[in-house]
Design an enzyme around this catalytic site. Structure first.
Site, PDB file in Angstrom:
ATOM      1  N   ALA A 124     -83.725  68.199  11.754  1.00 37.29           N
ATOM      2  CA  ALA A 124     -82.758  69.195  12.231  1.00 37.29           C
ATOM      3  C   ALA A 124     -81.956  68.633  13.400  1.00 37.29           C
ATOM      4  CB  ALA A 124     -83.503  70.462  12.659  1.00 37.29           C
ATOM      5  N   PRO A 125     -80.692  69.059  13.566  1.00 31.03           N
ATOM      6  CA  PRO A 125     -79.823  68.508  14.617  1.00 31.03           C
ATOM      7  C   PRO A 125     -80.409  68.598  16.025  1.00 31.03           C
ATOM      8  CG  PRO A 125     -78.531  69.795  13.075  1.00 31.03           C
ATOM      9  CD  PRO A 125     -79.960  70.002  12.698  1.00 31.03           C
ATOM     10  N   ARG A 126     -81.272  69.587  16.255  1.00 34.64           N
ATOM     11  CA  ARG A 126     -81.832  69.725  17.615  1.00 34.64           C
ATOM     12  C   ARG A 126     -82.880  68.657  17.917  1.00 34.64           C
ATOM     13  NH1 ARG A 126     -83.688  73.756  14.354  1.00 34.64           N
ATOM     14  NH2 ARG A 126     -85.941  73.962  14.016  1.00 34.64           N
ATOM     15  N   TYR A 127     -83.325  67.933  16.873  1.00 38.18           N
ATOM     16  CA  TYR A 127     -84.377  66.943  17.073  1.00 38.18           C
ATOM     17  C   TYR A 127     -83.858  65.501  17.084  1.00 38.18           C
ATOM     18  CZ  TYR A 127     -87.489  70.828  15.968  1.00 38.18           C
ATOM     19  OH  TYR A 127     -88.134  72.021  15.958  1.00 38.18           O
ATOM     20  N   ILE A 128     -82.634  65.273  16.713  1.00 40.10           N
ATOM     21  CA  ILE A 128     -82.105  63.909  16.639  1.00 40.10           C
ATOM     22  C   ILE A 128     -80.954  63.736  17.625  1.00 40.10           C
ATOM     23  CG2 ILE A 128     -82.835  63.461  14.267  1.00 40.10           C
ATOM     24  CD1 ILE A 128     -80.100  64.256  13.291  1.00 40.10           C
TER      25      ILE A 128
END
Length: 897
Positions: A124-128
């Protein structure tokens, strides 16, 4: 508005009519569709030729540049920043960003960004996290040369296109589907693009082929410069681990390991291939292990994987880009030329801007120096108005104005008034002169670059190659693929049965007579007693006519399958005899094997896979007037003709019975075999080098670079790894192999001469030492080979040359013998001497080979062309029937230690 819109039922509507200004739905639909199509093409799906980016990609890059502080940013934050410029939501931005990050060129990534090889999605974008790469910062951005426009809501400025100084479109590739239009530009190699741009600047021609991040092998013979109608065949790289195991190390572009394995399992379930199991061990590198079913040939299975699974796919390029706000179809060479010329233009603009900046710096620094050194600032001490201050300074500068490249403006004078007293008090004339000299030197350098802008652009590209080219070597191997016949490589997944009396044939008649193994894509040939033949696609059960005499798998164009027949002509009553092929035929259409007269019937029929001609015994009726009522006939007396030939008269008397007396031997000349070095395959289509005429028991000898040899049959499905082969040709038991090898344990060179004594096929036999570090140096099949050495002698380590005839050192012994030492001195170089004996052997098709240094593609091509010419000459002089000559091919190179 169209005048027809103001009419109703053919009459003009008055202006005060409520329907006067109403537009028909058809017209609205037409305009809306065109507007929508244009919007999708220009704003969504197709990249601009200038920077090679779609609008969403361009906006991502711009947002990342605005946010850039050298540190990684959460992708979720980048998506949010991009939404200020892109009106289509976070999902499209996130997908586009992951796609760009996986290409590993413009964006430096951190975290789980997925894997294009396995099809795994990104986290997910919040993790990368991500940031611009150093390459992107250097090549993509320059606010001074960027054309700007307002964003969709008018709150922000965004670039129309980015000033990219690199063929980015070709490097990354792109895919997009618009309304009534699509684009597909395949990715190309970073290093090759830069070198091709340099060639364009030098006025040379360049040739570009795609390079895929998944590696593999590709045939670009139909690439057509990336235009519509072109095609690229891409294959997985499959290697044989052992007789039971294959490994897939690279997969075709646009496939995944998961999808590839599913296609393999599907082909196995359909019976096209036969495997026990398949395991995906992919981690850092792709590794798919395939275990074969018992009795399956690895070579045929490899071909079947290419024919029936996603191990081979076809990609159709369609290079469409936006040029001047219109979609255009351009070749990759034209795109590269445009990008190269654009790079030159951008570099020119940057230099011109820098030149202007330097000239302004020099001008103001000179003004400052004059202002301070000549104490003009004292002239303004008693001035009471701003205008008088400007006039005083202007009057003080008057004597020096002619030295400047432009007029001194009021803005220049205002800047002088802004100089602080502290700077005036600490002014150092020497330092000021030094700074001016540096600016002047830089200005001269810029002018020199502008004068030779092409040379400057070449240096720019070379600098990019040096800084960013490491690790970007070509991954996809360029090869020429041979067309694989699916009927040849399909596994026999069915059994063919026949009911002769009722006339049924198929793989579902398991209670009837078994004929042969077959595959479910084979064609079946049937010949009946009434003299008719027919070919049909195999099925579960099909009616092909009663009284079937022969049924079997039919192979189109098989000239070696010969049918021998005896039939009675219904018109004349004479018994005819014929030999024929069935080379081409229309499915489900009956053909006459007799003269076609009513009442004709077959008395005898045999099918011979290698053109055998048996002897038959013919028994006439007891009441006929013939003196000899029993006689023999040898089919070898007849020529092989087409199926429509009437044949020769066997007898005019009625025949009671025809029996076979003795099995025959082949009457056909040996099979002429060529070896196509480019694909490592045998063929009979005269591609590559002629290596011999092969009869039934003949074999192929392959000598390998690792010091082993192997005997194989001459099946056209054989596969040879050309990189490993140093000699291949028709095996002759009388041939003597002469070899020089280095023993890793004793650190000495040995020579041995031997004949091939083994008969086992498809098994490698090592003829050099198995000690670690041992390697084959020279191998030749010449009758009396001579080698030249460069050796180091004595404590002085002087280099001397020696010439040695190998037959003087050792006699012919067994292939397992160690051999004799070549020399007592340390060997620096070793190579074969081109003696007359060696030359004569070469004229027979045998190549003498030195092993040890990798052969370049150009050298191999040159040798291949030479072999092809000599083999054609030999073929003409020997004729097509000579099966006793031994031919082979190889490569001659030198070895340096």
């Amino acid at each position: 508005m169209n005048e027809d819109n103001n009419k109703h039922n053919g009459r003009e509507l008055p202006e005060d009519d409520p329907l006067h200004d109403v537009k028909p739905v058809s017209g609205m639909y037409q305009d809306w569709f065109l507007d929508y199509a244009s919007y999708v093409i220009l704003e969504r799906a197709v990249p601009a030729i200038e920077d090679g980016l779609k609008p969403v990609q361009r906006r991502i890059m711009h947002a990342m540049k605005v946010m850039d502080d050298g540190r990684f940013n959460k992708v979720a934050n980048i998506i949010g920043a991009t939404m200020q410029y892109h009106p289509h939501g976070d999902a499209s931005i996130g997908d586009a960003m992951v796609n760009m990050g996986q290409k590993d060129l413009l964006i430096e990534t951190q975290g789980n960004w997925g894997d294009i090889r396995t099809g795994d999605s990104a986290a997910a974008p919040r993790y990368i996290e991500a940031r611009l790469s150093k390459f992107a910062l250097e090549v993509v951005f320059n606010s001074k040369t960027t054309t700007w426009q307002l964003s969709y809501d008018g709150r922000k400025k965004e670039p129309v296109t980015l000033p990219v100084k690199f063929p980015l479109l070709l490097a990354q590739g792109v895919e997009g589907i618009a309304v009534g239009l699509s684009t597909r530009v395949l990715p190309h190699n970073f290093i090759e693009l830069i070198k091709a741009s340099i060639d364009i600047l030098k006025g040379k021609k360049s040739r570009l082929y795609p390079d895929f991040p998944t590696g593999g092998q590709a045939d670009f013979s139909e690439y057509n410069e990336g235009l519509r109608g072109g095609r690229v065949k891409v294959r997985a790289k499959i290697e044989q681990v052992d007789k039971k195991t294959l490994i897939i190390c690279d997969i075709p572009f646009s496939t995944t390991t998961t999808g590839l394995i599913e296609s393999i399992i599907k082909a196995n379930d359909k019976g096209k291939i036969k495997i026990k199991h398949v395991v995906d061990n992919t981690a850092r590198d792709v590794e798919i292990l395939i275990t074969l079913a018992p009795g399956q040939s690895p070579d045929i299975t490899i071909d079947a994987l290419y024919a029936f699974t996603d191990c081979e796919i076809s990609i159709s390029p369609n290079a469409c880009v936006i040029v001047d706000d219109k979609p255009q179809f351009l070749s990759v060479n034209k795109i590269l030329r445009f990008n190269t010329e654009q790079t030159v233009d951008l570099l020119t603009r940057e230099l011109e801007i820098r030149q202007e900046e330097l000239m302004e710096k020099i001008l103001f620094s000179s003004l400052e120096k004059i202002f301070i050194e000549n104490r003009i600032y004292r002239d303004i001490e008693e001035c009471e108005t701003w205008e008088s201050v400007i006039d005083a300074i202007n009057k003080g500068l008057e004597p020096f104005k002619s030295d400047f490249y432009r007029e001194i403006t009021e803005d220049d004078i205002v800047r002088l008034t802004e100089i602080k007293i502290k700077r005036i008090s600490r002014f150092d004339a020497l330092k000021a002169d030094e700074a001016l000299n540096k600016l002047a030197a830089e200005l001269e350098e810029v002018k020199r670059y502008l004068a030779d802008i092409t040379g400057y652009a070449i240096s720019y590209f070379k600098n990019l190659l040096e800084k960013y080219g490491k690790g970007r070597e070509r991954k996809t191997e360029i090869k020429s693929f041979e067309k694989i016949s699916s009927t040849i490589v399909a596994a026999n997944n069915a059994k063919l049965y026949i009911n002769r009396a009722d006339g049924f044939v198929g793989y579902g008649l398991k209670k009837d007579e078994y004929i042969a193994d077959c595959s479910d894509i084979d064609d079946i040939l049937v010949m009946r007693r009434d003299g008719k033949c027919m070919v049909s696609r195999i099925s579960d059960k099909m009616f092909m006519g009663k009284n079937i005499m022969y049924a079997g798998v039919w192979k189109k164009g098989d000239e070696r399958m010969v049918y021998n027949a005896v039939y009675v002509d219904g018109n004349s009553g004479k018994t005819m005899v014929k030999r024929f092929n069935v080379l081409a035929i229309t499915r489900d259409k009956e053909y006459d094997l007799t003269k076609g007269h009513s009442g004709s019937k077959m008395l005898y029929l045999s099918a011979n896979p290698n053109g055998e001609a048996e002897v038959i015994t013919v028994k006439l009726t007891a009441g006929c007037k013939a003196r000899k009522k029993v006689f023999d006939f040898d089919f070898s007396a007849l020529e092989v003709k087409g199926r429509g030939a009437g044949g020769n008269i066997l007898t005019k008397y009625p025949v009671r019975k025809v029996e076979i007396k003795s099995e025959g031997i082949s009457t056909l000349s040996g099979l002429d075999i060529w070896y196509d070095e480019s694909v490592g395959r045998l063929n009979k289509d005269e591609r590559g080098v002629f290596i011999g005429t092969f009869n039934r028991e003949d074999k192929i000898l392959a000598v390998l670079r690792d010091g082993t040899y192997m005997l194989t049959g001459y099946e056209l499905t054989n596969r040879y790894e050309q990189e490993k082969i140093v000699w291949i040709g028709r095996f002759d038991p009388d041939l003597v192999v002469s070899a020089v090898y280095y023993d890793g344990e004793t650190k000495q060179h040995f020579v041995k001469r031997f004949r091939i004594e083994t008969q086992t096929t498809n098994k490698p036999f090592g003829f050099i030492s198995e000690n670690q570090g041992s390697k084959l140096e020279v191998v030749t099949l010449a009758a009396n080979p001579v080698v030249e050495l460069e050796v180091i002698k004595g404590k002085e380590r002087t280099k001397t040359k020696e010439t040695i005839t190998l037959s003087d050192i050792i006699d012919v012994k067994g292939w397992k013998a160690t051999g004799n030492r070549l020399t007592s001195h340390k060997v620096k170089k070793i190579w074969l001497e081109q003696t007359e004996t060696n030359f004569e052997s070469s004229k027979k098709g045998i190549r003498t080979v030195d092993v040890g240094k990798k052969v370049t593609r150009e050298k191999r091509k040159e040798e291949m062309e030479k072999s092809k010419k000599e083999s054609k000459t030999e073929k003409k002089s020997k004729g097509r029937d000579n099966g006793n000559e031994t031919f082979g091919i190889g490569t001659t190179i030198e070895l340096d230690f």
